[in-house]
Motif scaffolding. Structure first.
Motif, PDB file in Angstrom:
ATOM      1  N   ASP A  68      -9.442   6.378 -10.335  1.00  0.00           N
ATOM      2  CA  ASP A  68      -9.440   7.833 -10.513  1.00  0.00           C
ATOM      3  C   ASP A  68      -8.768   8.596  -9.374  1.00  0.00           C
ATOM      4  OD1 ASP A  68     -10.807   7.541 -12.949  1.00  0.00           O
ATOM      5  OD2 ASP A  68     -12.742   7.497 -11.924  1.00  0.00           O
ATOM      6  N   LYS A  69      -7.702   7.992  -8.822  1.00  0.00           N
ATOM      7  CA  LYS A  69      -6.909   8.630  -7.774  1.00  0.00           C
ATOM      8  C   LYS A  69      -5.473   8.794  -8.284  1.00  0.00           C
ATOM      9  CE  LYS A  69     -10.244   8.724  -4.743  1.00  0.00           C
ATOM     10  NZ  LYS A  69     -10.878  10.014  -4.363  1.00  0.00           N
ATOM     11  N   LEU A 120      -5.299   6.713   0.343  1.00  0.00           N
ATOM     12  CA  LEU A 120      -4.711   5.374   0.461  1.00  0.00           C
ATOM     13  C   LEU A 120      -4.861   4.654  -0.872  1.00  0.00           C
ATOM     14  CD1 LEU A 120      -3.508   3.024   2.160  1.00  0.00           C
ATOM     15  CD2 LEU A 120      -5.886   2.370   2.672  1.00  0.00           C
ATOM     16  N   LEU A 121      -3.749   4.215  -1.421  1.00  0.00           N
ATOM     17  CA  LEU A 121      -3.738   3.449  -2.671  1.00  0.00           C
ATOM     18  C   LEU A 121      -3.446   1.998  -2.305  1.00  0.00           C
ATOM     19  CD1 LEU A 121      -1.583   6.012  -4.682  1.00  0.00           C
ATOM     20  CD2 LEU A 121      -4.075   5.824  -4.682  1.00  0.00           C
ATOM     21  N   THR A 155       0.834  -1.199   0.000  1.00  0.00           N
ATOM     22  CA  THR A 155       0.000   0.000   0.000  1.00  0.00           C
ATOM     23  C   THR A 155       0.869   1.250   0.000  1.00  0.00           C
ATOM     24  OG1 THR A 155      -0.150   0.132   2.416  1.00  0.00           O
ATOM     25  CG2 THR A 155      -1.844  -1.174   1.277  1.00  0.00           C
ATOM     26  N   ALA A 156       0.286   2.321  -0.484  1.00  0.00           N
ATOM     27  CA  ALA A 156       0.962   3.617  -0.472  1.00  0.00           C
ATOM     28  C   ALA A 156      -0.060   4.672  -0.072  1.00  0.00           C
ATOM     29  CB  ALA A 156       1.558   3.930  -1.834  1.00  0.00           C
ATOM     30  N   LEU A 195       6.730  -0.986  -9.513  1.00  0.00           N
ATOM     31  CA  LEU A 195       5.480  -1.136  -8.772  1.00  0.00           C
ATOM     32  C   LEU A 195       4.526  -0.009  -9.133  1.00  0.00           C
ATOM     33  CD1 LEU A 195       6.976  -1.965  -5.267  1.00  0.00           C
ATOM     34  CD2 LEU A 195       5.393  -3.458  -6.481  1.00  0.00           C
ATOM     35  N   PHE A 196       3.285  -0.357  -9.406  1.00  0.00           N
ATOM     36  CA  PHE A 196       2.204   0.604  -9.530  1.00  0.00           C
ATOM     37  C   PHE A 196       1.372   0.552  -8.253  1.00  0.00           C
ATOM     38  CE2 PHE A 196       1.597   1.103 -14.379  1.00  0.00           C
ATOM     39  CZ  PHE A 196       1.920   2.449 -14.334  1.00  0.00           C
ATOM     40  N   TYR A 197       1.064   1.703  -7.679  1.00  0.00           N
ATOM     41  CA  TYR A 197       0.093   1.803  -6.600  1.00  0.00           C
ATOM     42  C   TYR A 197      -1.069   2.637  -7.139  1.00  0.00           C
ATOM     43  CZ  TYR A 197       3.836   0.187  -3.520  1.00  0.00           C
ATOM     44  OH  TYR A 197       4.840  -0.536  -2.936  1.00  0.00           O
ATOM     45  N   LEU A 198      -2.283   2.088  -7.110  1.00  0.00           N
ATOM     46  CA  LEU A 198      -3.383   2.776  -7.758  1.00  0.00           C
ATOM     47  C   LEU A 198      -4.722   2.513  -7.088  1.00  0.00           C
ATOM     48  CD1 LEU A 198      -4.304   0.888 -11.053  1.00  0.00           C
ATOM     49  CD2 LEU A 198      -2.490   0.077  -9.560  1.00  0.00           C
TER      50      LEU A 198
END
Length: 261
Positions: A240-241, A153-154, A146-147, A234-237
Motif C-alpha cells: 500500500d505504498k 523506501l521501496l 531498492t528505490a 522493474l517494479f519497486y513496491l
C-alpha cells in the motif's frame, strides 16, 4: 533553442507520458489522460559534443511518468532548458508528418516543428499544474534493488518482461473497473488481479519474474500502463505504498489505490 530528433521517438514519448486509457473514477471507469500538458527538458550530453538528452515528463494528482531519448542540438553551447506544451495538439500535427524523416524543433516564443516539406507552429503553455510531482519523480532515488520516493523506501524489487504485463493488463481490462492489484508472495512469479465494482467478478493472471528481491508485497493501482510496458522492466513496491515501474529510458510512479470499505 534548436534541435533535431527522431519523429517516432518523439511521438512514442509523448504517447507514453500522456498515458491515455481507462482510469477508475468513483464507481465507473472512464477514458482519461495523466494531464494534457507535457514538460520537455533538453540538456547537453556528456558523451558527444552535439548530442542532447530530451526528457518528456508529465504528472497528474496520483501518477507521474517520464521518457528520455537522444537528439542533436545546433547551439554553440547548449544550456539546459525546460518548456511546456499541449501533448494532444502536438500529436495531431506530428501524426500527419513523414515518419521516415527527422524533425527539427525550434523553441522560441512559440513551438515550431519542421521537416523538409512540412512544418507547424503552436503556442507554448505557461506552466504545468503538477510540476511539484514531476520534481519528486526526478529526485527519487533508485539504487540496485531498492528505490526511495520521498521518504518512502521501496525494498521489494521484481524484474520481469514488460510485454507479459502489457498482455495481462489488456486481459484484465475486460473486467471493466480499471483497477489492478499486484500480489507478490516471495516466489518466482507475481499475480495481477482485477475485480468489478461489486467484487463479484475477478480475473487473475500470473506473471513469471526473472528475479525477485525483498518481502512479499501487495499494492493496487489504477492506470492504463500497457503502453509503458516493453523490454525488461522493474517494479519497486511495498504494501500500500507508491509503486514504481522502471525500464530503459522510462519510469512511472503511481500512488496506491485504496478501496473504500
Amino acid at each position: 533553442m534548436n534541435f533535431d530528433c527522431d519523429i517516432n521517438e518523439f511521438v512514442k514519448g509523448l504517447e507514453m507520458v500522456l498515458l491515455k486509457g481507462k482510469y477508475k473514477s468513483l464507481n465507473v471507469s472512464k477514458t482519461d489522460v495523466i494531464n494534457s500538458t507535457v514538460v520537455c527538458m533538453v540538456e547537453p550530453s556528456a558523451l558527444e559534443e552535439n548530442e542532447c538528452l530530451i526528457t518528456l515528463s508529465n504528472a497528474g494528482a496520483t501518477i507521474a511518468a517520464e521518457y528520455s531519448f537522444k537528439g542533436t542540438h545546433h547551439e554553440e553551447k547548449l544550456e539546459p532548458a525546460m518548456f511546456f506544451f499541449d501533448i494532444e495538439r502536438c500529436l495531431k500535427y506530428l501524426k500527419t508528418m513523414n515518419k521516415k524523416e527527422n524533425i527539427t524543433i525550434l523553441k522560441g516564443d512559440d513551438l515550431f516543428i519542421q521537416q523538409e516539406m512540412d512544418s507547424f507552429c503552436m503556442p507554448l503553455s505557461v506552466e504545468h499544474r503538477n510540476i511539484n510531482f514531476i520534481s519528486r519523480l526526478k529526485s527519487m532515488s533508485i539504487s540496485g534493488d531498492t528505490a526511495t520516493f520521498g521518504k518512502t523506501l521501496l525494498d521489494t524489487c521484481l524484474l520481469f518482461e514488460g510485454n507479459l504485463l502489457a498482455e495481462a493488463i489488456k486481459k484484465l481490462q475486460s473486467v471493466g473497473s480499471a483497477t489492478y492489484k499486484i500480489d507478490y508472495d516471495g516466489g518466482d512469479a507475481f499475480s495481477i488481479m482485477s475485480s468489478n465494482f461489486h467484487k463479484t467478478d475477478k480475473y487473475t493472471t500470473v506473471i513469471p519474474i526473472l528475479r525477485g528481491v525483498g518481502n512479499p508485497a501487495t499494492v493496487e493501482f489504477t492506470a492504463p500502463i500497457s503502453k509503458f510496458c516493453e523490454g525488461t522492466m522493474l517494479f519497486y513496491l511495498k504494501d500500500d505504498k507508491p509503486l514504481i515501474l522502471s525500464g530503459t529510458n522510462k519510469k512511472l510512479v503511481m500512488a496506491p489505490y485504496i478501496r473504500a470499505n
